[in-house]
Scaffold this motif. Structure first.
Motif, PDB file in Angstrom:
ATOM      1  N   ARG A  23     -33.472 -44.940  10.313  1.00  0.00           N
ATOM      2  CA  ARG A  23     -32.705 -45.071  11.558  1.00  0.00           C
ATOM      3  C   ARG A  23     -32.539 -43.717  12.230  1.00  0.00           C
ATOM      4  N   GLU A  27     -33.863 -42.680  15.949  1.00  0.00           N
ATOM      5  CA  GLU A  27     -32.927 -42.228  16.980  1.00  0.00           C
ATOM      6  C   GLU A  27     -33.255 -40.812  17.451  1.00  0.00           C
ATOM      7  N   ARG A  30     -36.122 -41.207  19.813  1.00  0.00           N
ATOM      8  CA  ARG A  30     -35.631 -41.747  21.088  1.00  0.00           C
ATOM      9  C   ARG A  30     -34.962 -40.655  21.921  1.00  0.00           C
ATOM     10  N   GLU A  31     -34.167 -39.820  21.266  1.00  0.00           N
ATOM     11  CA  GLU A  31     -33.482 -38.748  21.987  1.00  0.00           C
ATOM     12  C   GLU A  31     -34.480 -37.749  22.565  1.00  0.00           C
TER      13      GLU A  31
END
Length: 50
Positions: A23, A27, A30-31
């Motif tokens: 996860r 993330e 994605r950032e």
């Protein structure tokens, strides 16, 4: 949602929910993508308004 997770990140949603390290990797990616897109938008905006 399952298909989107597999397509975008190569993992299933269930794995994403269960494994903290996976996860966090997703993330962080994605950032980074978000920051990159914001830089592109700012650059284009600067070029348009010259």
């Amino acid at each position: 949602m399952e298909k989107a997770m597999h397509t975008a990140h190569g993992i299933g949603y269930e794995v994403y929910c269960r494994k903290h390290d996976v996860r966090m990797e997703v993330e962080q990616k994605r950032e980074k993508d978000y920051i990159k897109s914001q830089r592109i938008v700012a650059d284009l905006d600067r070029k348009v308004h010259l």
